[in-house]
Write a protein that holds these residues in place. Structure first.
Motif, PDB file in Angstrom:
ATOM      1  N   ASP A 130      27.515  -6.343  30.671  1.00 49.26           N
ATOM      2  CA  ASP A 130      27.180  -4.906  30.172  1.00 49.26           C
ATOM      3  C   ASP A 130      25.796  -4.539  29.789  1.00 49.26           C
ATOM      4  OD1 ASP A 130      29.609  -3.491  30.635  1.00 49.26           O
ATOM      5  OD2 ASP A 130      30.276  -4.304  28.733  1.00 49.26           O
ATOM      6  N   ASN A 183      30.772  -1.019  39.047  1.00 55.34           N
ATOM      7  CA  ASN A 183      30.773   0.205  38.056  1.00 55.34           C
ATOM      8  C   ASN A 183      29.684   1.191  38.369  1.00 55.34           C
ATOM      9  OD1 ASN A 183      32.597  -0.792  35.907  1.00 55.34           O
ATOM     10  ND2 ASN A 183      31.425  -2.698  36.365  1.00 55.34           N
ATOM     11  N   SER A 212      24.037  -4.818  33.462  1.00 56.35           N
ATOM     12  CA  SER A 212      24.419  -3.370  34.283  1.00 56.35           C
ATOM     13  C   SER A 212      23.734  -2.217  33.633  1.00 56.35           C
ATOM     14  CB  SER A 212      25.900  -3.376  34.189  1.00 56.35           C
ATOM     15  OG  SER A 212      26.133  -2.271  35.126  1.00 56.35           O
ATOM     16  N   ASN A 213      23.798  -2.234  32.321  1.00 52.57           N
ATOM     17  CA  ASN A 213      23.162  -1.122  31.954  1.00 52.57           C
ATOM     18  C   ASN A 213      21.591  -1.021  32.024  1.00 52.57           C
ATOM     19  OD1 ASN A 213      25.290  -0.024  30.939  1.00 52.57           O
ATOM     20  ND2 ASN A 213      25.033  -1.053  28.820  1.00 52.57           N
TER      21      ASN A 213
END
Ligand code: ADP
Ligand code: G6P
Length: 484
Positions: A427, A304, A430-431
């Motif tokens: 998420d 991503n 990854s954030n």
């Protein structure tokens, strides 16, 4: 001055003995209990009782004296375990029943009566050795889930000992604990102690809830009435030997001697101008540490955030642990496969996304890793405390660096300035990694500074001192009860 002594008891001694070609090799034990308590033990004049790591059958008479000598030199005494004890008590009941159950891995938990019998018998073995060394008035500090029955065994034989118990892993919620066939025996075993300590208030609360609901005992705030005794329960979040890590990092950064090969390889990848960064994880190879999840989440991050491909490297040190237990064998295989898959998917001629070491590294190399990492990724799915997170912070002598920490680690309770994440959410993961890699230096420094201040103040020595002072205070409690 009182001549009473303090005896530490844990399954594993701080030194690990192995025998190669009829000679003895000694190495330090890995794991939070050993590294933490080692710092406490080295300055005291007490004794540490535990298992040396080798089966009794492997020590032939010619080596026995030497083995005992090495153990005594380290102010320790050993409890001998046979191969059968290791299979049924250590690999079996301790690590196929209690460890998964207490870490909420119900699907890995086995309930075997034969192993329970072995667990009881080995706790008796420990009691016998402790009683050979302990005199009335001494303090005995028992550690961890392998020895839950020991406090009661000691108290029954020598009521005048002052006994402390500390659990280094989570105590699970009542709903989990109630499934355990030997729940009452284990609770009464722990209640032989005068003080029972946990890393966090939540574990303490879970324990007290089981005491009330399973044993139906009276609990008044944090005191349990049991027969004619009052038992104190409290939380003591374990600290690290802050100065040892901080000073080692200072020395490392200022040293003019030649860098280690590992350090040179780490430096090769780092380049602030090109935004090339290192992300670090260090764990025992254990399914509670969330290693497969971390690799998958890193893959998700690279998918991503393609701008980070060829820029970020995850350096992952997994130290071998309990490698005879089937779930650990499976975990090792899964990890190897995942690392292979992710590296195969993204690697270029000049970049491998994951550098994976499956071995134990010497202390100097640990310092190389801690001081080189721009971001530490500590993401267990469940962990009693996690000292690695604290060690990373202690080594950031320039105040830079970012700690990403799982909410499921006990350490998260004291480390709000880290980026806290739910390790099950890719998420979130990854954030957090993106945020960590992009965090301005001033923000890194302000977070690290607060964390360092807290860790320096509440180091492992302070932790031990607070536990032992609270244990000492239980003597006064006893006197009050006797006087009544
Ligand atoms: P756990 O107790 O579950 O293993 P912690 O993070 O609390 O987890 O403790 C791990 C400890 O093991 C840390 O103090 C860390 O420094 C130490 N450690 C990690 N790798 C090594 C190694 N190669 N040699 C010696 N100690 C190590
Ligand atoms: C954790 C446990 C310790 C244990 C350590 C290493 O830290 O809380 O009790 O000693 O892991 O595991 P091992 O099975 O090798 O002793």
């Amino acid at each position: 001055m009182s001549s009473n002594k303090t005896i530490i008891v844990s399954n594993r001694l701080p030194l690990q003995i192995s025998i190669k070609d009829n000679s003895i090799e000694v190495s330090p034990s890995v794991g939070g209990l050993a590294t933490g308590m080692k710092s406490v033990h080295k300055d005291g004049n007490g004794l540490w009782i535990g298992w040396s790591g080798i089966p009794e059958e492997d020590i032939n008479p010619s080596l026995l004296k030497k083995v005992k000598g090495r153990i005594e030199e380290a102010k320790c005494a050993s409890v001998e375990l046979t191969k059968q004890d290791i299979e049924d008590y250590y690999l079996g009941f301790s690590n196929r029943t209690l460890w998964p159950l207490f870490h909420y891995f119900m699907e890995y938990t086995e309930f075997e009566t034969k192993e329970w019998e072995a667990y009881k018998a080995v706790n008796e073995k420990f009691a016998k050795v402790v009683l050979e060394h302990a005199n009335d008035g001494d303090t005995v500090w028992v550690h961890d889930y392998q020895l839950l029955l020991l406090p009661e065994l000691l108290k029954n034989k020598k009521p005048n000992l002052t006994i402390g118990f500390f659990l280094h892993i989570p105590f699970p919620s009542y709903e989990i604990f109630r499934t355990f066939p030997w729940r009452s025996e284990v609770l009464t075993g722990m209640l032989g102690a005068d003080l029972i300590g946990f890393h966090t208030y939540d574990y303490e609360r879970h324990f007290l809830s089981s005491i009330k609901r399973i044993l139906r005992l009276d609990v008044n705030f944090n005191e349990i009435s049991y027969h004619d005794r009052l038992i104190k329960v409290d939380s003591f979040p374990m600290g690290i030997d802050y100065d040892k890590f901080h000073n080692a990092a200072l020395e490392h950064n200022n040293s003019e001697t030649e860098k280690s090969d590992l350090q040179k390889r780490l430096d090769d990848h780092k380049d602030p101008k090109e935004n090339k960064k290192l992300v670090l994880s260090i764990d025992r190879m254990d399914y509670t540490k969330g290693i497969p999840n971390r690799i998958k989440a890193f893959e998700y991050f690279l998918d991503n955030n393609p701008q980070y491909q060829e820029k970020v490297r995850l350096v992952m040190l997994a130290v071998p642990s309990r490698s005879n237990v089937p779930q650990y064998i499976k975990l090792k295989r899964e990890t190897d496969e995942l690392v292979g898959r992710v590296n195969g998917k993204f690697a270029t001629v000049s970049w491998t996304p994951i550098w994976y070491f499956y071995r134990s590294l010497p202390f100097d190399n640990l310092i190389d890793l801690y001081t080189s990492a721009d971001v530490a990724l500590i993401t267990p799915v469940r962990d009693g405390m996690n000292l690695v997170a604290k060690e990373y912070v202690a080594t950031r002598t320039n105040g830079d660096g970012v700690l990403i920490l799982s909410e499921m680690a006990g350490a998260a309770k004291e480390m709000n300035e880290a980026i806290l994440i739910n390790p099950n959410s890719f998420d979130d993961f990854s954030n957090a990694l993106k945020k960590g890699l992009e965090m301005p230096l001033e923000e890194q420094q302000s977070r690290i500074k607060i964390l360092q201040k807290r860790l320096r103040r509440y180091d492992v020595e302070k932790w031990a001192h607070e536990f032992l002072s609270a244990l000492e205070a239980t003597k006064e409690l006893k006197e009050v009860i006797v006087a009544k």
